[in-house]
Design a protein around this motif. Structure first.
Motif, PDB file in Angstrom:
ATOM      1  N   ASP A 160     -39.632  34.150  34.529  1.00 51.43           N
ATOM      2  CA  ASP A 160     -38.663  34.716  35.449  1.00 51.43           C
ATOM      3  C   ASP A 160     -39.215  35.965  36.132  1.00 51.43           C
ATOM      4  N   ALA A 208     -35.347  25.628  33.593  1.00 49.01           N
ATOM      5  CA  ALA A 208     -34.152  25.591  32.744  1.00 49.01           C
ATOM      6  C   ALA A 208     -33.218  24.469  33.183  1.00 49.01           C
ATOM      7  N   TRP A 229     -26.967  25.608  31.508  1.00 43.99           N
ATOM      8  CA  TRP A 229     -28.130  26.124  32.230  1.00 43.99           C
ATOM      9  C   TRP A 229     -28.244  27.640  32.059  1.00 43.99           C
ATOM     10  N   GLU A 230     -27.133  28.343  32.227  1.00 47.61           N
ATOM     11  CA  GLU A 230     -27.155  29.794  32.040  1.00 47.61           C
ATOM     12  C   GLU A 230     -27.539  30.158  30.607  1.00 47.61           C
ATOM     13  N   LEU A 254     -31.233  29.783  30.197  1.00 49.49           N
ATOM     14  CA  LEU A 254     -31.949  30.912  30.806  1.00 49.49           C
ATOM     15  C   LEU A 254     -31.923  32.139  29.895  1.00 49.49           C
ATOM     16  N   ALA A 278     -38.458  29.613  37.028  1.00 47.03           N
ATOM     17  CA  ALA A 278     -37.772  29.700  35.738  1.00 47.03           C
ATOM     18  C   ALA A 278     -36.412  29.007  35.801  1.00 47.03           C
ATOM     19  N   GLU A 279     -35.682  29.209  36.880  1.00 49.35           N
ATOM     20  CA  GLU A 279     -34.374  28.563  37.020  1.00 49.35           C
ATOM     21  C   GLU A 279     -34.524  27.048  37.102  1.00 49.35           C
ATOM     22  N   LEU A 304     -38.988  31.646  29.297  1.00 50.53           N
ATOM     23  CA  LEU A 304     -38.454  31.696  30.655  1.00 50.53           C
ATOM     24  C   LEU A 304     -38.329  33.139  31.142  1.00 50.53           C
ATOM     25  N   ASP A 305     -38.112  34.067  30.219  1.00 54.41           N
ATOM     26  CA  ASP A 305     -38.053  35.477  30.619  1.00 54.41           C
ATOM     27  C   ASP A 305     -39.355  35.914  31.278  1.00 54.41           C
TER      28      ASP A 305
END
Length: 71
Positions: free
Chosen positions: A50, A61, A36-37, A40, A57-58, A46-47
């Motif tokens: 985010d 992901a 997941w990290e 991201l 966004a989290e 996603l940036d």
């Protein structure tokens, strides 16, 4: 107190997927949280999301990471 990566990952999941992941061994939860990290960090779309809404966004992901596991 900082929330660990697994807890953050679980919080980003839908309730159904969260329950499923919590049933799995801690090692697998940690592996999924690591994926997941990485998701991201690597996804530039996603940036942008985010910046507008970090929780969205989290969640996006997290959904990508578990997509194939439970469907």
């Amino acid at each position: 107190m900082a929330i660990d990566t697994v807890e953050r990952f679980l919080a980003a999941l839908s309730p159904h997927h969260r329950e499923e992941v919590q049933r799995r061994p801690r090692e697998e939860q940690e592996r999924l949280a690591g994926a997941w990290e990485a998701e991201l960090l690597k996804d530039t779309d996603l940036d942008t999301l985010d910046e507008l809404s970090p929780p969205v966004a989290e969640s996006e992901a997290a959904a990508r990471v578990v997509k194939g596991l439970f469907d």
